[in-house]
Scaffold this active site. Structure first.
Site, PDB file in Angstrom:
ATOM      1  CB  VAL A 137      -0.932   0.022   1.229  1.00 17.12           C
ATOM      2  CG1 VAL A 137      -1.790   1.281   1.217  1.00 17.12           C
ATOM      3  CG2 VAL A 137      -1.808  -1.226   1.250  1.00 17.12           C
ATOM      4  CB  CYS A 138       2.147   3.275  -2.711  1.00 19.70           C
ATOM      5  SG  CYS A 138       3.500   4.422  -2.985  1.00 19.70           S
ATOM      6  CG  LEU A 139      -1.453   6.465   2.422  1.00 21.06           C
ATOM      7  CD1 LEU A 139      -2.249   7.097   1.277  1.00 21.06           C
ATOM      8  CD2 LEU A 139      -2.410   5.787   3.409  1.00 21.06           C
TER       9      LEU A 139
END
Length: 333
Positions: free
Chosen positions: A130-132
């Site tokens: 999850v790229c956040l």
């Protein structure tokens, strides 16, 4: 615009928004090297209990987010986000496994997206990454990064609002500057991305139906039993050019027409067949006949649930089915 999603998820799903349950044997982080034992007198334990209290608080979790924690592994959680109306993810289910580090909240949680091998969003990788910025998995501004005051609730709401949004194509930093552009080429790329995202979301639905995450089996059944008519009606509307992906309005009487690319139309026909097979436990009758051309004359779609056949009474589900029948069968739609 209404994507066909029921406004209040709690009205159709009798399931706690936060619950403490037996450990899920399929949890991504179950066998992590981190010690499962957290001293009850430690600050980490107190922070985790604070997180539980926040998540358990009345009206804290949005109606479309559900979280489970584990009494024997308080460092782990599992969450599901229901795709929001107005997005290509409407009516879908998106599961995330969470692990709180041993020095929590000094470091952000580890979050793994259960992807089923699909990358349906620039921020959600097929690997589960999850790229956040909030998770420190992307180089955002300092005000976007994790701090000791950040929470699991904040993380989940960020994923729902910032990641699973209406135009995910522009989540990619390289394309973000074109979000307000009216250039046909850029607009078309965003539309194509939404189309593909919807198809992948439907494929994810099928995987979840066939192999629901542990402890969410009941939730998955109730969710899709309540939404099967709307999901299939949306697929039909997109195929016939009655709405752009994410803009399906079950109450609209406007005879809208949008161009449908042939490749997307073919993808929709294929995914509808697969959805019908996956939804078969909740469909007692599904009669579909359609012409190969663009004429809607002759469309005949009826979807009824076994539950309605047995009960013969009006309910939320019967209203959904009535709407789906109206959309699919209307010669003027």
């Amino acid at each position: 615009m209404d994507s066909g999603i029921v406004e209040n998820h709690a009205d159709i799903i009798d399931f706690p928004h936060f619950d403490v349950v037996p450990i899920a044997a399929d949890h991504h982080y179950l066998n992590s090297k981190q010690s499962a034992k957290i001293n009850a007198n430690s600050s980490v334990y107190r922070h985790i209990m604070k997180e539980w209290k926040i998540l358990k608080g009345e009206n804290n979790l949005p109606d479309s987010i559900y979280v489970q924690a584990y009494e024997t592994r308080i460092d782990l959680m599992r969450a599901v986000i229901v795709g929001s109306p107005g997005t290509p993810y409407h009516d879908g289910l998106f599961f995330f496994d969470i692990r709180l580090p041993s020095d929590y909240p000094n470091q952000p949680p580890k979050v793994h997206y259960i992807s089923h091998g699909y990358r349906l969003n620039p921020n959600l990788y097929a690997s589960g990454l999850v790229c956040l910025s909030l998770l420190n998995t992307w180089n955002g501004g300092n005000n976007e990064k994790w701090t000791q005051k950040s929470t699991i609730l904040q993380t989940l709401v960020s994923i729902q609002g910032l990641v699973l949004n209406d135009r995910p194509y522009f989540n990619e930093p390289y394309f973000a500057s074109g979000k307000n552009s009216k250039r046909p080429k850029i607009v078309k790329k965003s539309i194509v991305y939404n189309n593909n995202a919807f198809i992948l979301s439907c494929k994810s639905m099928i995987h979840i139906m066939r192999n629901p995450p542990k402890n969410f089996e009941n939730f998955v059944v109730c969710h899709f039993r309540a939404r099967v008519g709307l999901i299939l009606a949306a697929v039909r509307a997109y195929e016939k050019g009655r709405a752009m992906v994410g803009m399906f309005d079950r109450n609209s009487s406007v005879n809208a027409r949008v161009e449908v690319m042939q490749t997307f139309k073919g993808d929709l026909r294929k995914i509808r067949t697969e959805l019908l097979a996956a939804f078969s436990p909740y469909i007692s009758e599904a009669m579909i006949s359609m012409n190969d051309d663009d004429d809607d004359e002759g469309d005949d779609v009826v979807v009824k649930t076994r539950e309605n056949v047995k009960k013969h009474k009006k309910s939320v589900w019967s209203k959904l089915i009535g709407f789906a029948k109206c959309i699919w069968k209307s010669p003027n739609a």
